[in-house]
Motif scaffolding. Structure first.
Motif, PDB file in Angstrom:
ATOM      1  N   TRP A 641       0.854  -1.200   0.000  1.00  0.00           N
ATOM      2  CA  TRP A 641       0.000   0.000   0.000  1.00  0.00           C
ATOM      3  C   TRP A 641       0.887   1.247   0.000  1.00  0.00           C
ATOM      4  N   PRO A 642       0.891   2.014  -1.070  1.00  0.00           N
ATOM      5  CA  PRO A 642       1.784   3.178  -1.164  1.00  0.00           C
ATOM      6  C   PRO A 642       1.459   4.283  -0.172  1.00  0.00           C
ATOM      7  N   ASP A 643       0.237   4.312   0.361  1.00  0.00           N
ATOM      8  CA  ASP A 643      -0.148   5.365   1.301  1.00  0.00           C
ATOM      9  C   ASP A 643       0.102   4.971   2.756  1.00  0.00           C
ATOM     10  N   TRP A 644       0.865   3.897   2.969  1.00  0.00           N
ATOM     11  CA  TRP A 644       1.111   3.478   4.351  1.00  0.00           C
ATOM     12  C   TRP A 644       1.751   4.595   5.178  1.00  0.00           C
ATOM     13  N   ASP A 645       2.639   5.354   4.553  1.00  0.00           N
ATOM     14  CA  ASP A 645       3.297   6.439   5.289  1.00  0.00           C
ATOM     15  C   ASP A 645       2.326   7.544   5.670  1.00  0.00           C
ATOM     16  N   LEU A 646       1.144   7.574   5.032  1.00  0.00           N
ATOM     17  CA  LEU A 646       0.139   8.591   5.348  1.00  0.00           C
ATOM     18  C   LEU A 646      -0.918   8.061   6.312  1.00  0.00           C
ATOM     19  N   ARG A 647      -0.633   6.933   6.952  1.00  0.00           N
ATOM     20  CA  ARG A 647      -1.659   6.277   7.775  1.00  0.00           C
ATOM     21  C   ARG A 647      -2.181   7.157   8.900  1.00  0.00           C
ATOM     22  N   HIS A 648      -1.320   8.008   9.471  1.00  0.00           N
ATOM     23  CA  HIS A 648      -1.790   8.836  10.572  1.00  0.00           C
ATOM     24  C   HIS A 648      -2.728   9.933  10.079  1.00  0.00           C
ATOM     25  N   GLU A 649      -2.447  10.498   8.902  1.00  0.00           N
ATOM     26  CA  GLU A 649      -3.358  11.484   8.323  1.00  0.00           C
ATOM     27  C   GLU A 649      -4.684  10.818   7.949  1.00  0.00           C
ATOM     28  N   ILE A 650      -4.591   9.599   7.385  1.00  0.00           N
ATOM     29  CA  ILE A 650      -5.805   8.865   7.019  1.00  0.00           C
ATOM     30  C   ILE A 650      -6.629   8.560   8.265  1.00  0.00           C
ATOM     31  N   ALA A 651      -5.956   8.180   9.365  1.00  0.00           N
ATOM     32  CA  ALA A 651      -6.658   7.856  10.606  1.00  0.00           C
ATOM     33  C   ALA A 651      -7.406   9.053  11.158  1.00  0.00           C
ATOM     34  N   ALA A 652      -6.934  10.267  10.869  1.00  0.00           N
ATOM     35  CA  ALA A 652      -7.572  11.477  11.400  1.00  0.00           C
ATOM     36  C   ALA A 652      -8.657  12.021  10.486  1.00  0.00           C
ATOM     37  N   THR A 653      -8.831  11.430   9.292  1.00  0.00           N
ATOM     38  CA  THR A 653      -9.786  11.955   8.315  1.00  0.00           C
ATOM     39  C   THR A 653     -11.041  11.095   8.287  1.00  0.00           C
ATOM     40  N   PRO A 654     -12.219  11.649   8.637  1.00  0.00           N
ATOM     41  CA  PRO A 654     -13.461  10.857   8.598  1.00  0.00           C
ATOM     42  C   PRO A 654     -13.752  10.367   7.191  1.00  0.00           C
ATOM     43  N   VAL A 655     -14.331   9.189   7.107  1.00  0.00           N
ATOM     44  CA  VAL A 655     -14.696   8.617   5.815  1.00  0.00           C
ATOM     45  C   VAL A 655     -15.944   9.273   5.261  1.00  0.00           C
ATOM     46  N   ILE A 656     -16.880   9.688   6.119  1.00  0.00           N
ATOM     47  CA  ILE A 656     -18.099  10.368   5.684  1.00  0.00           C
ATOM     48  C   ILE A 656     -18.233  11.665   6.469  1.00  0.00           C
TER      49      ILE A 656
END
Length: 771
Positions: A641-656
């Motif tokens: 997964w190329p976005d693994w390094d962005l996991r913390h930003e992804i974790a803070a962003t709601p899906v909906i």
């Protein structure tokens, strides 16, 4: 017909011996006296012989009516010895004929011709003497002189103290009384309870006698155990019938003392007395044997001949019937055979001591994707299937109240993942309730906010693998060091799904998507919760169905209503009956001078599908801490997964986002206004028409690789499409008729409420039975 068995041991009466003696000497007396009869006497003798001969011939062919025999004294003797009597009749007739017609010369030729062999008169004489001597040979047991014996007790009563059982086999023993009692009270044509149903005694010992019951021609044997009990003074359950060669014949065993299989202190006796007549009607035990591991007994439960299948009873009913407790009784149906099961009645439960964790070698995954997590009560390993070589990842649901051992099992599962190179994403709303799992996880989301971060990371990975699978046309997921299996552990699942109101809708959407689509993409969803109820899972029956049917279920001590929510294999199981501690001896009255024993917890004790696919009692390995087995330098992460390094930003962003932050919003809110990048999966805006909403919902749930058809329940479709009532029903019916969706087919029948995209598969299509 009441007859003695071959080599009979029945005592002959004086009358019977007299008749036997007369039958033997009749031909010889007739041969000696016939030549001296004058004309009138010879005529009368011939008439008398004709009548007697016809009577005995009919008796030999068993053609005499029972009513006629009932009026003749000694009818039982006539019937019992019909064969030697008929032979005596033939030889007597020859002597009468030659003596009256040939005079002294004829009688001499018949009786003394044997001395002139070889000659025709000699051969005739030899045959006559052979017939004469056959009669006493056949009546030898009756003609034998009886030995004097002490009077015997009633044949149904047990032998008195000091009585020699060998005398039972002597001619003067009580066996003859059995035939008399039977003839007088059961088979008697006039007064018997079962007229004409005669007994042939086969054997007689100190503890039982065996015989064969024969009914009159055209009738079936219907003698009952109650009738035999009354006549022979034994309990009805001591009488056993088995089928004979035809309906008019049955074999009977009458025990004079209680048989071992009716002893309620044994498994067989308790089953026959307490279970087979109530809790599991129409069943019996086979292959009963001692169980060294438990000090008790184990047996195979089999349905009776007239019972179609065994009905699995409630565990508490079976425990009560066997007069034991929950932890000392285990019943397991045999998968694939509804007529068999295994019952284990224990004196002590081998799981009480527990099995210390043997080492990481037991966690190595098998070729079929199985990993050991503990031991079954039968001694077999308790295993879970992590992955299927064909179908992909297998989800896992662990249910159990606080203190039941959920944390210990989750720790073993995570350690198995660590050993087998599986990446772990861990979500725990309590925050650091299991720090050893944090050592093995590539991402840990702790606390109320942290668990949503773990869900968002897992969801983003799912969307990437969906797109990647479609791009590479991957039919099956193949794990590699850079593209590993990934387990997402959702601990205390009810917290994000029902208690955190602001994010419950987002959590429910993510978890349902993972449950429906992650298996074929190498992602294992593990839901850990106190119960399986839908109201504890955000009201999502689809989540429960997809996780349990798409994987495994472990039930530790939890609510009693949970077992019926499982799909298969947990019939009769009551996880609520598992006590919090093992038995502790407690006196009725407290005595402060006696030290009380501290109870030992039953943590880790529960049920998981055992060998062959039936729920069996088990206990997980005892592992206080997994830390000594963790290699922190070998923690696996999804490097594909190329976005693994962005996991913390992804974790803070709601899906909906419906315009109110990460809140739930109204039921009509738009999903698309605050989405992450489109590659993460949800459409920007839902379609307007009901038909399009349904198609979009099914498309979102469908397998992007096209490996299998994913079916969704109507309730799940309603939640995703935001439709209800007649609007939903009409739209589903319209789309089904148009062939744009179809109902699920299993075993040739429609599954109520489940739909998939496209027209129905052909009968020979591999997806026709897909779940």
């Amino acid at each position: 017909m009441t007859t003695p068995a071959p080599a009979a041991t029945v005592q002959a009466s004086a009358t019977e011996r007299t008749v036997a003696f007369a039958t033997t000497i009749a031909p010889i007396v007739t041969g000696l006296g016939a030549p001296f009869l004058d004309g009138g006497a010879a005529f009368v003798a011939t008439l008398a012989y004709g009548g007697a001969g016809g009577f005995l011939a009919a008796n030999y062919m068993n053609r005499l009516p029972g009513a006629v025999l009932a009026q003749i004294p000694g009818a039982d003797i006539i019937r019992a010895h019909r064969s030697p009597m008929f032979a005596s009749t033939l030889t007597t007739g020859m002597a009468l004929a030659l003596g009256t017609l040939g005079g002294p010369n004829g009688a001499d030729a018949l009786m003394g011709g044997i001395l002139g062999l070889p000659s025709i008169p000699g051969i005739l004489s030899l045959g006559w003497w052979a017939g004469v001597m056959l009669v006493p040979f056949k009546l030898r047991t009756v003609l034998r002189r009886a030995r004097r014996q002490d009077p015997a007790a009633h044949p149904g009563a047990p032998a008195a103290a000091g009585f020699d059982p060998t005398t039972l086999l002597a001619p003067s023993g009580p066996a003859g009384e059995i035939l008399k009692l039977w003839s007088r009270h059961i088979s008697n044509p006039a007064t018997g309870t079962h007229k004409g149903q005669e007994l042939t005694l086969r054997s007689f010992t100190a503890d039982k006698w065996i015989g064969t019951i024969t009914a009159p021609l055209g009738a079936a044997v219907n003698v009952t155990d109650q009738a035999i009990s009354s006549v022979f003074w034994v309990r009805p359950e001591w009488v056993t019938f088995t089928d004979g060669a035809h309906a008019g014949e049955k074999h009977v065993i009458v025990r004079r003392t209680a048989p071992a299989f009716l002893d309620p202190s044994t498994l067989a006796g308790a089953w026959a007395k307490y279970v087979a007549n109530s809790v599991m009607k129409g069943s019996h035990l086979e292959e009963v044997q001692e169980d060294p591991a438990t000090g008790g007994e184990v047996a195979v439960v089999v349905a009776d001949e007239n019972t179609a299948r065994l009905v699995t009873p409630a565990h508490d009913d079976l425990v009560g019937a066997l007069r034991t407790n929950t932890l000392l009784c285990s019943y397991t149906p045999t998968p694939g055979d509804p007529r068999r099961g295994v019952i284990r009645l224990m004196k002590h439960n081998p799981l009480q001591e527990g099995t210390p964790f043997p080492g990481t070698h037991v966690l190595k995954i098998s070729e079929g994707g199985f990993v050991q997590i503990g031991r079954h009560v039968s001694g077999f390993p308790a295993r879970l299937q992590f992955v299927d070589p064909v179908l992909g990842a297998k989800h896992l649901f662990i249910a159990g109240v606080t203190g039941s051992g959920k944390g210990g099992l989750v720790q073993i599962v995570a350690l198995a993942d660590h050993v087998n190179g599986v990446a772990i994403i861990y979500g725990d709303p309590k925050g650091s309730s299991n720090p050893d799992i944090e050592l093995m996880a590539c991402y840990s989301g702790l606390g109320d906010e942290g668990i949503m971060g773990a869900l968002r990371v897992g969801y983003a990975l799912l969307q990437f693998r969906i797109a990647e699978s479609a791009r590479l046309k991957m039919k099956n997921f193949v794990a590699t060091p850079d593209r590993p299996w990934v387990r997402l552990i959702l601990d205390e699942a009810h917290v994000p799904l029902t208690e955190l109101v602001e994010t419950s809708k987002e959590a429910k959407l993510i978890v349902e998507a993972l449950a429906a689509k992650a298996r074929s993409l190498g992602i294992l969803l593990t839901v850990v919760n106190q119960a399986v109820n839908a109201d504890k899972l955000g009201g999502s029956t689809a989540l429960r169905t997809n996780v349990i049917q798409g994987g495994s279920l472990v039930m530790l001590r939890t609510d009693s209503d949970q077992a019926h929510l499982a799909s298969t294999g947990f019939d009769g199981i009551d996880p609520g009956s598992i006590p919090a501690s093992w038995d502790v001896e407690r006196p009725l009255i407290y005595d402060e001078t006696i030290a009380m024993k501290d109870p030992k917890s039953t943590f880790g004790l529960g049920y998981v599908l055992g060998p062959g696919g039936a729920a069996e009692m088990m206990r997980t390995f005892i592992l206080e801490s997994a830390a000594p087995y963790v290699d922190t330098t070998a923690v696996v992460y999804p490097a594909d997964w190329p976005d693994w390094d962005l996991r913390h930003e992804i974790a803070a962003t709601p899906v909906i986002d419906d315009g109110k932050g990460s809140g739930t919003g109204s039921g009509d809110s738009d999903f698309g206004s605050g989405l992450p990048p489109a590659a993460w999966g949800l459409p920007k805006k839902l379609p307007e028409s009901a038909d399009d909403k349904i198609l979009a919902a099914l498309a979102d749930l469908d397998d992007p690789a096209g490996i299998e058809t994913i079916y969704a329940h109507k309730d799940q479709i309603a939640a995703l499409a935001r439709l209800e009532g007649s609007t939903l029903d009409n739209a589903l019916s319209k789309l089904n008729k148009a062939g744009r969706i179809h109902r699920q087919i299993k075993d040739g029948k429609e599954v109520r409420g489940y739909y998939g995209l496209g027209s129905a598969p052909r009968a020979d299509d591999d997806t026709a039975d897909s779940d």
